[in-house]
Design a protein around this motif. Structure first.
Motif, PDB file in Angstrom:
ATOM      1  N   GLY A   1      71.844 -48.298  62.291  1.00  0.00           N
ATOM      2  CA  GLY A   1      72.074 -48.358  63.732  1.00  0.00           C
ATOM      3  C   GLY A   1      71.381 -47.258  64.511  1.00  0.00           C
ATOM      4  N   ASN A   2      70.481 -46.546  63.870  1.00  0.00           N
ATOM      5  CA  ASN A   2      69.754 -45.455  64.523  1.00  0.00           C
ATOM      6  C   ASN A   2      68.415 -45.994  65.025  1.00  0.00           C
ATOM      7  OD1 ASN A   2      68.500 -43.100  65.323  1.00  0.00           O
ATOM      8  ND2 ASN A   2      69.229 -41.917  63.570  1.00  0.00           N
ATOM      9  N   TYR A   3      68.441 -46.614  66.194  1.00  0.00           N
ATOM     10  CA  TYR A   3      67.247 -47.239  66.757  1.00  0.00           C
ATOM     11  C   TYR A   3      66.229 -46.194  67.205  1.00  0.00           C
ATOM     12  CZ  TYR A   3      70.394 -51.181  66.646  1.00  0.00           C
ATOM     13  OH  TYR A   3      71.265 -52.136  66.219  1.00  0.00           O
ATOM     14  N   LYS A   4      66.706 -45.049  67.627  1.00  0.00           N
ATOM     15  CA  LYS A   4      65.810 -43.988  68.082  1.00  0.00           C
ATOM     16  C   LYS A   4      64.889 -43.541  66.944  1.00  0.00           C
ATOM     17  CE  LYS A   4      65.804 -39.384  70.132  1.00  0.00           C
ATOM     18  NZ  LYS A   4      66.610 -38.249  70.572  1.00  0.00           N
ATOM     19  N   MET A   5      65.447 -43.343  65.761  1.00  0.00           N
ATOM     20  CA  MET A   5      64.654 -42.923  64.620  1.00  0.00           C
ATOM     21  C   MET A   5      63.623 -43.991  64.258  1.00  0.00           C
ATOM     22  SD  MET A   5      65.677 -41.894  60.692  1.00  0.00           S
ATOM     23  CE  MET A   5      67.006 -40.839  61.182  1.00  0.00           C
ATOM     24  N   ALA A   6      64.030 -45.247  64.306  1.00  0.00           N
ATOM     25  CA  ALA A   6      63.105 -46.332  63.991  1.00  0.00           C
ATOM     26  C   ALA A   6      61.952 -46.367  64.997  1.00  0.00           C
ATOM     27  CB  ALA A   6      63.840 -47.665  63.973  1.00  0.00           C
ATOM     28  N   LEU A   7      62.252 -46.142  66.262  1.00  0.00           N
ATOM     29  CA  LEU A   7      61.205 -46.148  67.279  1.00  0.00           C
ATOM     30  C   LEU A   7      60.276 -44.949  67.134  1.00  0.00           C
ATOM     31  CD1 LEU A   7      63.244 -47.288  70.413  1.00  0.00           C
ATOM     32  CD2 LEU A   7      61.515 -48.599  69.153  1.00  0.00           C
ATOM     33  N   ILE A   8      60.817 -43.818  66.714  1.00  0.00           N
ATOM     34  CA  ILE A   8      60.002 -42.613  66.516  1.00  0.00           C
ATOM     35  C   ILE A   8      58.981 -42.831  65.393  1.00  0.00           C
ATOM     36  CG2 ILE A   8      60.108 -40.226  65.646  1.00  0.00           C
ATOM     37  CD1 ILE A   8      62.704 -39.924  67.267  1.00  0.00           C
ATOM     38  N   GLU A   9      59.313 -43.664  64.428  1.00  0.00           N
ATOM     39  CA  GLU A   9      58.431 -43.902  63.283  1.00  0.00           C
ATOM     40  C   GLU A   9      57.247 -44.813  63.599  1.00  0.00           C
ATOM     41  OE1 GLU A   9      58.572 -42.493  60.227  1.00  0.00           O
ATOM     42  OE2 GLU A   9      60.268 -41.291  60.874  1.00  0.00           O
ATOM     43  N   ILE A  10      57.255 -45.503  64.744  1.00  0.00           N
ATOM     44  CA  ILE A  10      56.186 -46.455  65.065  1.00  0.00           C
ATOM     45  C   ILE A  10      54.803 -45.805  65.075  1.00  0.00           C
ATOM     46  CG2 ILE A  10      55.265 -47.991  66.857  1.00  0.00           C
ATOM     47  CD1 ILE A  10      58.169 -48.834  67.410  1.00  0.00           C
ATOM     48  N   PRO A  11      54.602 -44.656  65.730  1.00  0.00           N
ATOM     49  CA  PRO A  11      53.255 -44.044  65.674  1.00  0.00           C
ATOM     50  C   PRO A  11      52.844 -43.646  64.256  1.00  0.00           C
ATOM     51  CG  PRO A  11      54.584 -42.988  67.366  1.00  0.00           C
ATOM     52  CD  PRO A  11      55.485 -43.915  66.621  1.00  0.00           C
ATOM     53  N   PHE A  12      53.824 -43.251  63.444  1.00  0.00           N
ATOM     54  CA  PHE A  12      53.513 -42.887  62.069  1.00  0.00           C
ATOM     55  C   PHE A  12      53.170 -44.107  61.232  1.00  0.00           C
ATOM     56  CE2 PHE A  12      56.264 -39.470  63.668  1.00  0.00           C
ATOM     57  CZ  PHE A  12      55.378 -38.412  63.522  1.00  0.00           C
ATOM     58  N   LEU A  13      53.704 -45.266  61.604  1.00  0.00           N
ATOM     59  CA  LEU A  13      53.331 -46.516  60.947  1.00  0.00           C
ATOM     60  C   LEU A  13      51.935 -46.945  61.377  1.00  0.00           C
ATOM     61  CD1 LEU A  13      53.975 -48.993  59.211  1.00  0.00           C
ATOM     62  CD2 LEU A  13      55.062 -50.005  61.213  1.00  0.00           C
ATOM     63  N   ALA A  14      51.597 -46.712  62.632  1.00  0.00           N
ATOM     64  CA  ALA A  14      50.278 -47.095  63.143  1.00  0.00           C
ATOM     65  C   ALA A  14      49.163 -46.276  62.491  1.00  0.00           C
ATOM     66  CB  ALA A  14      50.240 -46.941  64.658  1.00  0.00           C
ATOM     67  N   MET A  15      49.457 -45.040  62.109  1.00  0.00           N
ATOM     68  CA  MET A  15      48.421 -44.155  61.579  1.00  0.00           C
ATOM     69  C   MET A  15      47.784 -44.687  60.289  1.00  0.00           C
ATOM     70  SD  MET A  15      48.375 -39.994  61.267  1.00  0.00           S
ATOM     71  CE  MET A  15      50.110 -39.950  61.083  1.00  0.00           C
ATOM     72  N   PRO A  16      48.545 -45.035  59.239  1.00  0.00           N
ATOM     73  CA  PRO A  16      47.862 -45.546  58.038  1.00  0.00           C
ATOM     74  C   PRO A  16      47.187 -46.894  58.283  1.00  0.00           C
ATOM     75  CG  PRO A  16      50.236 -45.593  57.727  1.00  0.00           C
ATOM     76  CD  PRO A  16      49.969 -44.882  59.008  1.00  0.00           C
ATOM     77  N   LEU A  17      47.771 -47.708  59.156  1.00  0.00           N
ATOM     78  CA  LEU A  17      47.147 -48.994  59.447  1.00  0.00           C
ATOM     79  C   LEU A  17      45.827 -48.807  60.184  1.00  0.00           C
ATOM     80  CD1 LEU A  17      50.330 -51.008  60.481  1.00  0.00           C
ATOM     81  CD2 LEU A  17      49.201 -50.917  58.242  1.00  0.00           C
ATOM     82  N   LEU A  18      45.792 -47.862  61.102  1.00  0.00           N
ATOM     83  CA  LEU A  18      44.557 -47.553  61.817  1.00  0.00           C
ATOM     84  C   LEU A  18      43.521 -46.937  60.875  1.00  0.00           C
ATOM     85  CD1 LEU A  18      43.275 -47.677  64.598  1.00  0.00           C
ATOM     86  CD2 LEU A  18      44.249 -45.445  65.084  1.00  0.00           C
ATOM     87  N   LEU A  19      43.966 -46.112  59.939  1.00  0.00           N
ATOM     88  CA  LEU A  19      43.041 -45.532  58.967  1.00  0.00           C
ATOM     89  C   LEU A  19      42.423 -46.614  58.077  1.00  0.00           C
ATOM     90  CD1 LEU A  19      44.790 -42.225  57.923  1.00  0.00           C
ATOM     91  CD2 LEU A  19      42.463 -42.470  58.776  1.00  0.00           C
ATOM     92  N   ILE A  20      43.212 -47.619  57.713  1.00  0.00           N
ATOM     93  CA  ILE A  20      42.665 -48.728  56.927  1.00  0.00           C
ATOM     94  C   ILE A  20      41.591 -49.441  57.740  1.00  0.00           C
ATOM     95  CG2 ILE A  20      43.187 -50.997  55.949  1.00  0.00           C
ATOM     96  CD1 ILE A  20      45.940 -49.811  55.152  1.00  0.00           C
ATOM     97  N   PHE A  21      41.863 -49.661  59.020  1.00  0.00           N
ATOM     98  CA  PHE A  21      40.902 -50.328  59.896  1.00  0.00           C
ATOM     99  C   PHE A  21      39.629 -49.506  60.059  1.00  0.00           C
ATOM    100  CE2 PHE A  21      39.213 -50.787  64.234  1.00  0.00           C
ATOM    101  CZ  PHE A  21      38.770 -52.096  64.155  1.00  0.00           C
ATOM    102  N   LEU A  22      39.766 -48.183  60.233  1.00  0.00           N
ATOM    103  CA  LEU A  22      38.614 -47.321  60.457  1.00  0.00           C
ATOM    104  C   LEU A  22      37.839 -47.024  59.173  1.00  0.00           C
ATOM    105  CD1 LEU A  22      40.177 -44.791  62.980  1.00  0.00           C
ATOM    106  CD2 LEU A  22      38.541 -46.627  63.476  1.00  0.00           C
ATOM    107  N   LYS A  23      38.458 -47.213  58.037  1.00  0.00           N
ATOM    108  CA  LYS A  23      37.883 -46.991  56.712  1.00  0.00           C
ATOM    109  C   LYS A  23      37.790 -45.491  56.382  1.00  0.00           C
ATOM    110  CE  LYS A  23      35.393 -51.316  56.332  1.00  0.00           C
ATOM    111  NZ  LYS A  23      36.029 -52.029  57.367  1.00  0.00           N
ATOM    112  N   TYR A  24      37.439 -45.217  55.157  1.00  0.00           N
ATOM    113  CA  TYR A  24      37.333 -43.842  54.650  1.00  0.00           C
ATOM    114  C   TYR A  24      36.313 -43.072  55.480  1.00  0.00           C
ATOM    115  CZ  TYR A  24      37.156 -40.164  51.092  1.00  0.00           C
ATOM    116  OH  TYR A  24      37.242 -38.980  50.425  1.00  0.00           O
ATOM    117  N   PRO A  25      36.699 -41.899  56.032  1.00  0.00           N
ATOM    118  CA  PRO A  25      35.822 -41.211  56.982  1.00  0.00           C
ATOM    119  C   PRO A  25      34.639 -40.458  56.367  1.00  0.00           C
ATOM    120  CG  PRO A  25      37.845 -39.983  56.720  1.00  0.00           C
ATOM    121  CD  PRO A  25      38.001 -41.247  55.934  1.00  0.00           C
TER     122      PRO A  25
END
Length: 116
Positions: A89-113
């Motif tokens: 029931g901690n929706y705030k914590m779940a929402l805080i994790e969204i940018p951290f979820l976007a980071m590995p997905l964006l890294l996969i899209f951008l590929k190994y730097p």
């Protein structure tokens, strides 16, 4: 050019956070951390295993051959944290994790730097 700069910055942040969270799992938790772990249903005895796993993910990100797998595992761990937060029931914590979820997905899209 700008794509590589963004990828390198995200890469550095992701590796740093994985290694830091892994190291922090071996330290004595604060009262706030203990409360959060209890709320999520994570036993104190499981923390060293999470720490080892997080350090392994951070190291996997460094090598080109395991970059994709490391990012996938990172995204799955974040999704698990979000699911446990929502179940508690901690929706705030779940929402805080969204940018951290976007980071590995964006890294996969951008590929190994770095050049393999």
């Amino acid at each position: 050019m700008i794509k590589n700069v963004i990828a390198m910055v995200l890469f550095g942040i992701s590796v740093f956070l994985s290694l830091k969270h892994g190291w922090d799992a071996f330290q004595a938790p604060s009262q706030e951390q203990s409360k959060m772990m209890a709320e999520l249903g994570i036993a104190k005895a499981a923390m060293p295993y999470f720490g080892i796993f997080s350090i392994l993910i951070g190291l996997m990100l460094i090598w080109h051959r395991t970059f994709f797998l490391g990012n996938m595992l990172n995204a799955m761990v974040i999704l698990i944290i979000m699911a446990l937060s929502l179940r508690a029931g901690n929706y705030k914590m779940a929402l805080i994790e969204i940018p951290f979820l976007a980071m590995p997905l964006l890294l996969i899209f951008l590929k190994y730097p770095f050049k393999p």
